[in-house]
Design a protein around this motif. Structure first.
Motif, PDB file in Angstrom:
ATOM      1  N   ASN A 131       0.705  -1.173   0.268  1.00 56.71           N
ATOM      2  CA  ASN A 131      -0.015  -0.083   0.294  1.00 56.71           C
ATOM      3  C   ASN A 131       0.733   1.318   0.387  1.00 56.71           C
ATOM      4  OD1 ASN A 131      -2.837  -1.760   0.713  1.00 56.71           O
ATOM      5  ND2 ASN A 131      -1.807  -1.608   2.602  1.00 56.71           N
ATOM      6  N   GLY A 167      -3.721  -5.682  -7.575  1.00 59.53           N
ATOM      7  CA  GLY A 167      -3.372  -4.493  -7.298  1.00 59.53           C
ATOM      8  C   GLY A 167      -4.832  -3.421  -7.987  1.00 59.53           C
ATOM      9  N   VAL A 168      -5.094  -2.171  -6.875  1.00 60.78           N
ATOM     10  CA  VAL A 168      -5.513  -0.512  -6.797  1.00 60.78           C
ATOM     11  C   VAL A 168      -4.499   0.751  -7.248  1.00 60.78           C
ATOM     12  CG1 VAL A 168      -8.337   0.353  -6.023  1.00 60.78           C
ATOM     13  CG2 VAL A 168      -7.442  -2.182  -6.319  1.00 60.78           C
ATOM     14  N   ILE A 176      -6.010   4.286  -7.311  1.00 60.44           N
ATOM     15  CA  ILE A 176      -6.495   5.518  -7.682  1.00 60.44           C
ATOM     16  C   ILE A 176      -5.857   6.820  -7.334  1.00 60.44           C
ATOM     17  CG2 ILE A 176      -8.511   7.013  -5.886  1.00 60.44           C
ATOM     18  CD1 ILE A 176      -8.524   3.984  -4.325  1.00 60.44           C
ATOM     19  N   TYR A 196      -1.444   0.051 -10.028  1.00 64.32           N
ATOM     20  CA  TYR A 196       0.267  -0.738 -10.479  1.00 64.32           C
ATOM     21  C   TYR A 196      -0.238  -1.330 -11.825  1.00 64.32           C
ATOM     22  CZ  TYR A 196      -0.380  -2.604  -5.436  1.00 64.32           C
ATOM     23  OH  TYR A 196      -0.300  -2.881  -3.729  1.00 64.32           O
ATOM     24  N   ARG A 241      -0.934  -7.328  -4.284  1.00 65.09           N
ATOM     25  CA  ARG A 241      -2.307  -6.364  -4.232  1.00 65.09           C
ATOM     26  C   ARG A 241      -2.098  -4.937  -3.249  1.00 65.09           C
ATOM     27  NH1 ARG A 241      -4.941 -11.775  -0.603  1.00 65.09           N
ATOM     28  NH2 ARG A 241      -5.126 -12.124  -2.946  1.00 65.09           N
ATOM     29  N   VAL A 270      -3.050  -1.047  -2.280  1.00 63.25           N
ATOM     30  CA  VAL A 270      -3.865   0.244  -2.981  1.00 63.25           C
ATOM     31  C   VAL A 270      -2.157   1.192  -3.053  1.00 63.25           C
ATOM     32  CG1 VAL A 270      -5.453   2.236  -2.903  1.00 63.25           C
ATOM     33  CG2 VAL A 270      -6.000  -0.318  -1.805  1.00 63.25           C
ATOM     34  N   ILE A 279      -2.543   4.985  -4.117  1.00 68.81           N
ATOM     35  CA  ILE A 279      -2.795   6.410  -3.872  1.00 68.81           C
ATOM     36  C   ILE A 279      -1.616   7.432  -4.065  1.00 68.81           C
ATOM     37  CG2 ILE A 279      -4.577   8.090  -2.667  1.00 68.81           C
ATOM     38  CD1 ILE A 279      -5.242   5.452  -0.866  1.00 68.81           C
TER      39      ILE A 279
END
Length: 206
Positions: A143, A163-164, A166, A170, A191, A193, A195
């Motif tokens: 993260n 992963g995501v 924002i 990724y 995996r 996030v 930001i």
């Protein structure tokens, strides 16, 4: 010429000794099969006992012969010249935090089954090319907030990106080296996030 000896052949791969890591891998497969209803509890107990008593690849074959399996019940062939990547004992989990600082792991080190990294206004670099794994599949939960992280793998490592991003992202695996995968390739699941930052996976020669 009568009595002449033929060239000496190598040992039968099926009779090679198995490792504790491979016994644990088969045991995990049996537990999953029981959870899916493929084995009842008595069968599970019997097969687990046989697994931990097994000495060679040939001993493992009847234990999982009637189950869908990717466990190492087949010895590596001499023709391919390839063996499964080494696995070692190590921590099950690790957590790392990099706040306005950096984290770097490279060279020879041990990757736990579950590794968590949080980077805020900082960065992380995890080079797995010469690392040893505690499992055939490891998960890196990374993260980042206003930061970045890079994971470096070799040609033989299978990567699963989950992963995501924002206002970040990724990406990967990318690089100038093509993947060279086979059923024994270790799996790295990435995996988390990102930001206002990014997590990338690069594939490089070892």
């Amino acid at each position: 010429m009568s009595g002449e000896l033929s060239p000496r052949e190598g040992p039968d791969p099926a009779l090679l000794r198995i490792s504790d890591a491979e016994r644990h891998q088969v045991a995990e497969l049996l537990r999953e099969a029981a959870g899916e209803g493929r084995l009842d509890l008595d069968e599970l107990d019997e097969r687990l006992a046989a697994t931990y008593a097994a000495r060679t690849y040939a001993d493992l074959v009847p234990i999982t012969a009637d189950l869908p399996t990717q466990a190492p019940t087949q010895a590596p062939t001499q023709a391919s010249g390839r063996t499964a990547p080494a696995q070692v004992d190590g921590p099950e989990r690790e957590s790392h935090v990099a706040v306005m600082s950096g984290l770097k792991r490279s060279g020879t080190w041990t990757v736990p089954r579950q590794m968590t990294v949080f980077a805020m206004m900082g960065g992380a670099e995890l080079d797995l090319r010469h690392a040893t794994f505690t499992a055939d599949e490891v998960t890196l939960t990374i993260n980042v907030f206003m930061g970045g992280a890079t994971v470096v793998v070799g040609p033989r490592t299978r990567v699963v990106m989950e992963g995501v991003g924002i206002m970040g992202g990724y990406s990967g695996p990318s690089g100038l080296v093509d993947a060279d995968l086979d059923p024994s390739s270790p799996v790295v699941r990435v995996r988390g996030v990102a930001i206002w930052g990014g997590v990338s996976v690069e594939r490089k020669q070892g």
